[in-house]
Design a protein around this motif. Sequence first.
Motif, PDB file in Angstrom:
ATOM      1  N   GLY A 118       0.818  -1.209   0.000  1.00  0.00           N
ATOM      2  CA  GLY A 118       0.000   0.000   0.000  1.00  0.00           C
ATOM      3  C   GLY A 118       0.849   1.254   0.000  1.00  0.00           C
ATOM      4  N   LYS A 119       0.214   2.344   0.334  1.00  0.00           N
ATOM      5  CA  LYS A 119       0.898   3.641   0.329  1.00  0.00           C
ATOM      6  C   LYS A 119       1.956   3.754   1.422  1.00  0.00           C
ATOM      7  N   LYS A 120       1.891   2.863   2.415  1.00  0.00           N
ATOM      8  CA  LYS A 120       2.893   2.883   3.488  1.00  0.00           C
ATOM      9  C   LYS A 120       4.173   2.141   3.094  1.00  0.00           C
ATOM     10  N   ASN A 121       4.178   1.633   1.866  1.00  0.00           N
ATOM     11  CA  ASN A 121       5.367   0.973   1.307  1.00  0.00           C
ATOM     12  C   ASN A 121       5.788  -0.274   2.092  1.00  0.00           C
ATOM     13  N   LYS A 122       4.804  -1.041   2.545  1.00  0.00           N
ATOM     14  CA  LYS A 122       5.079  -2.291   3.252  1.00  0.00           C
ATOM     15  C   LYS A 122       4.285  -3.423   2.608  1.00  0.00           C
ATOM     16  N   TRP A 123       4.978  -4.547   2.380  1.00  0.00           N
ATOM     17  CA  TRP A 123       4.335  -5.697   1.746  1.00  0.00           C
ATOM     18  C   TRP A 123       3.624  -6.563   2.788  1.00  0.00           C
ATOM     19  N   TYR A 124       2.470  -7.102   2.375  1.00  0.00           N
ATOM     20  CA  TYR A 124       1.694  -7.982   3.250  1.00  0.00           C
ATOM     21  C   TYR A 124       1.326  -9.264   2.496  1.00  0.00           C
ATOM     22  N   ASP A 125       1.362 -10.379   3.210  1.00  0.00           N
ATOM     23  CA  ASP A 125       0.962 -11.664   2.627  1.00  0.00           C
ATOM     24  C   ASP A 125      -0.547 -11.856   2.742  1.00  0.00           C
ATOM     25  N   HIS A 126      -1.133 -12.423   1.691  1.00  0.00           N
ATOM     26  CA  HIS A 126      -2.556 -12.761   1.728  1.00  0.00           C
ATOM     27  C   HIS A 126      -2.799 -14.041   0.941  1.00  0.00           C
ATOM     28  N   LYS A 127      -3.898 -14.693   1.277  1.00  0.00           N
ATOM     29  CA  LYS A 127      -4.361 -15.874   0.547  1.00  0.00           C
ATOM     30  C   LYS A 127      -5.669 -15.509  -0.147  1.00  0.00           C
ATOM     31  N   VAL A 128      -5.780 -15.876  -1.414  1.00  0.00           N
ATOM     32  CA  VAL A 128      -7.000 -15.567  -2.166  1.00  0.00           C
ATOM     33  C   VAL A 128      -7.459 -16.809  -2.929  1.00  0.00           C
ATOM     34  N   LYS A 129      -8.700 -16.746  -3.396  1.00  0.00           N
ATOM     35  CA  LYS A 129      -9.244 -17.873  -4.156  1.00  0.00           C
ATOM     36  C   LYS A 129     -10.317 -17.362  -5.114  1.00  0.00           C
ATOM     37  N   VAL A 130     -10.319 -17.892  -6.318  1.00  0.00           N
ATOM     38  CA  VAL A 130     -11.323 -17.542  -7.321  1.00  0.00           C
ATOM     39  C   VAL A 130     -12.301 -18.708  -7.444  1.00  0.00           C
ATOM     40  N   THR A 131     -13.588 -18.408  -7.293  1.00  0.00           N
ATOM     41  CA  THR A 131     -14.592 -19.472  -7.276  1.00  0.00           C
ATOM     42  C   THR A 131     -15.809 -19.115  -8.131  1.00  0.00           C
ATOM     43  N   ASN A 132     -16.622 -20.129  -8.360  1.00  0.00           N
ATOM     44  CA  ASN A 132     -17.938 -19.979  -8.987  1.00  0.00           C
ATOM     45  C   ASN A 132     -17.930 -19.180 -10.297  1.00  0.00           C
ATOM     46  N   PRO A 133     -17.144 -19.592 -11.279  1.00  0.00           N
ATOM     47  CA  PRO A 133     -17.164 -18.875 -12.563  1.00  0.00           C
ATOM     48  C   PRO A 133     -18.483 -19.107 -13.304  1.00  0.00           C
TER      49      PRO A 133
END
Length: 206
Positions: free
Chosen positions: A167-182
């Motif tokens: 983000g704008k604070k210039n710090k990286w963050y880990d996240h988990k995401v998933k794409v579903t129901n196309p």
Amino acid sequence: MKRSVAMMACVLSGAFMIGSYSPVLAKTEAKAVSATATDKDGAEAKTDAAKADDKKEDTAKGEVLEDGVYSAEFDTDSGMFHVNEANDGKGTLTVKDGKMTLHVSLASKNIVNLFVGTAEDAQKDGAELLEPTTDTVTYSDGMTEEVYGFDIPVPAIDEEFDLALIGKKNKWYDHKVKVTNPQKEEADADAAEDTAKATEKKDSEK
């Protein structure tokens, strides 16, 4: 003489008793063998069923969407990182030559880059960062707003993957995401149906 007769009587009596028990023993052994065979058949049937279920699951996971445009849900592990509410948690999934890309409009312009992978890898030399697009979203009350959007490569449907953000604070963050129901977009689905009908008509005219 009497002793011989007595001994012979004992022998005959013993033989009679053994003979009377033999069928019972034979029946017991037969039942045991039958039960063992039944258990073995049942175990093999369960194993075959389990293998069939695993095969179905693997097939479902390995299923590739046909080329086209879909709407799809974008799930994340954070309430601070999500699709803009105007889009009801969904993005636009484009499939071309087997490669899938999901475009999502976020809630604001606070997230400036994404990276498919971990925050640690995002900071390495040569890391390919995803650059934002400027999207205009329209809310239910008619108000519009400019927010950042991203085109995210999707490795697989219904499977969680790493997506780091900064983000704008210039710090990286880990996240988990998933794409579903196309779900196939209506216009795209209609076009596919028209193509199928045209092909069917040509085949019938031959």
